[in-house]
Design an enzyme around this catalytic site. Structure first.
Site, PDB file in Angstrom:
ATOM      1  N   LYS A 130      80.974  16.509  66.909  1.00 33.23           N
ATOM      2  CA  LYS A 130      82.410  16.267  66.718  1.00 33.23           C
ATOM      3  C   LYS A 130      82.569  15.114  65.728  1.00 33.23           C
ATOM      4  CE  LYS A 130      86.706  17.366  67.898  1.00 33.23           C
ATOM      5  NZ  LYS A 130      87.295  18.671  67.531  1.00 33.23           N
ATOM      6  N   ASP A 169      76.353  25.340  80.288  1.00 33.99           N
ATOM      7  CA  ASP A 169      76.998  26.004  81.424  1.00 33.99           C
ATOM      8  C   ASP A 169      77.810  27.214  80.959  1.00 33.99           C
ATOM      9  OD1 ASP A 169      75.881  24.157  83.097  1.00 33.99           O
ATOM     10  OD2 ASP A 169      77.780  23.423  83.923  1.00 33.99           O
ATOM     11  N   TYR A 215      76.986   9.392  79.335  1.00 33.65           N
ATOM     12  CA  TYR A 215      76.523   9.389  80.718  1.00 33.65           C
ATOM     13  C   TYR A 215      76.325   7.949  81.187  1.00 33.65           C
ATOM     14  CZ  TYR A 215      76.529  14.336  81.030  1.00 33.65           C
ATOM     15  OH  TYR A 215      76.968  15.637  81.080  1.00 33.65           O
ATOM     16  N   ASP A 256      84.248  22.347  69.486  1.00 33.24           N
ATOM     17  CA  ASP A 256      85.307  23.261  69.909  1.00 33.24           C
ATOM     18  C   ASP A 256      85.136  24.631  69.263  1.00 33.24           C
ATOM     19  OD1 ASP A 256      85.749  21.706  67.653  1.00 33.24           O
ATOM     20  OD2 ASP A 256      87.920  21.682  67.842  1.00 33.24           O
ATOM     21  N   ASP A 265      75.588  19.632  78.032  1.00 33.64           N
ATOM     22  CA  ASP A 265      75.833  19.950  79.436  1.00 33.64           C
ATOM     23  C   ASP A 265      76.923  21.014  79.557  1.00 33.64           C
ATOM     24  OD1 ASP A 265      75.715  19.830  82.166  1.00 33.64           O
ATOM     25  OD2 ASP A 265      76.511  17.806  82.351  1.00 33.64           O
TER      26      ASP A 265
END
Length: 349
Positions: free
Chosen positions: A185, A246, A131, A218, A242
């Site tokens: 990851k 969602d 970010y 993933d 984030d």
């Protein structure tokens, strides 16, 4: 109890007004000594004061017991040099809101895209990662060294990783399934996600009564769709959190129902998980549950558990019937009528 209400942009003023209606019903029912102050941010503040989040608003946020923050249209703001700061990012930095708590809970009567029930919480690190507006002490974390070339920094620190892991395990201690899954990851971002995982593993070792596992991001997305019941508390870095929150919210019924709470050592900010939806602004069509549910999370955090439970029970009752749902869920009520209905349920409970 002193709360600061910041309506924001687009549908923000409408769902903020709906949330205020519900909070005033809570005050009438429980007598919390609730004081609500409303201040402009976003485009309204930009027009009046030349900035989307005035310093006076930040100071008031520090002086409040909690903040209720509506959605903002920060992608449409002018450059920062012209006053277009993202109020959400600014408040997260200024109030050190390091944890973003995002529950996703399906309700039997609410349509959802998967048949499996969802009952999980994403605990998302809030102050670093990819970010660009909050991971550097000075300057932005994204820049262009030459035309057509963009570079972005991702900052992951041991301190922030340890802190968000501790928040996740503390939350898991309060939930029946007592399980934490770290999402990462590290097979690609070995250094940064390696730091994150090392800290989460250290916290996991200090909580032997909590089941702990790890998943690549993933694979986590695939498991959320195929088998969301495997998750209880998810802990992860900023951007992964984030995106996955969602996804989890959509699987449980939609972002319009998705509450969230930003927490720091001294401050708490309730925030709708969705955006400002300017295409339906001013039409009395917005679903206010996300912000109202976030306000309930704030009430619980501030020690008003009975009041929070009454708001959540009213939401469940209203959503149980198509006649008392908002239009996005196949119901008949607009934003204001839905809030009025919740207020009646709370006062009469």
């Amino acid at each position: 109890m002193k709360l600061l209400l910041l309506p924001g942009d687009g549908i923000g003023p409408e769902i903020a007004a709906a949330t205020e209606t519900v909070l005033r019903a809570v005050e009438a029912r429980y007598g919390l000594g609730l004081s609500l102050t409303r201040r402009d941010i976003g485009f309204a503040a930009l027009e009046a004061e030349g900035t989307t989040i005035p310093d006076a608003v930040i100071a008031e946020a520090r002086g409040a017991d909690g903040v209720v923050l509506g959605p903002v249209s920060h992608n449409a703001y002018p450059p920062v040099s012209a006053g277009g700061r993202n109020p959400s990012g600014v408040l997260r930095r200024e109030l050190e809101l390091y944890a973003n708590i995002r529950p996703a809970l399906s309700r039997p009567a609410v349509p959802r895209p998967v048949s499996a029930e969802v009952d999980l919480v994403v605990v998302r690190e809030n102050l670093e990662g990819f970010y660009a507006d909050r991971n550097m002490h000075e300057g932005g974390g994204e820049f262009a060294p030459e035309p057509g070339v963009g570079l972005a920094f991702r900052k992951v620190t041991a301190r922030a990783s340890r802190r968000i892991a501790e928040a996740a395990f503390a939350l898991a201690e309060t939930r029946p399934r007592r399980r934490v899954t770290a999402i990462h990851k590290a097979n690609v971002m070995r250094l940064t996600d390696g730091i994150f995982l090392a800290e989460v593993r250290a916290v996991a070792a200090a909580h032997p009564g909590i089941d702990y596992d790890e998943l690549l991001v993933d694979a986590a997305a695939a498991h959320l769709v195929r088998h969301p019941g495997r998750f209880d508390v998810i802990v992860t870095t900023n951007m992964f959190g984030d995106i996955l929150s969602d996804l989890a919210s959509e699987l449980s019924g939609g972002l319009g129902l998705a509450a969230s709470l930003n927490l720091g050592p001294s401050y708490a900010v309730a925030q709708a998980q969705h955006g400002s939806a300017p295409d339906i602004a001013g039409q009395d069509r917005a679903n206010p549950v996300s912000l109202i549910g976030s306000a309930a999370m704030l009430l619980r955090h501030l020690g008003a558990g009975a009041a929070a439970a009454s708001v959540e029970a009213a939401i469940d009752a209203a959503l149980s019937s198509p006649e008392t749902r908002t239009r996005d869920l196949g119901g008949a009520l607009g934003t204001r009528a839905f809030a009025d209905h919740l207020a009646t349920l709370i006062v009469e409970s």
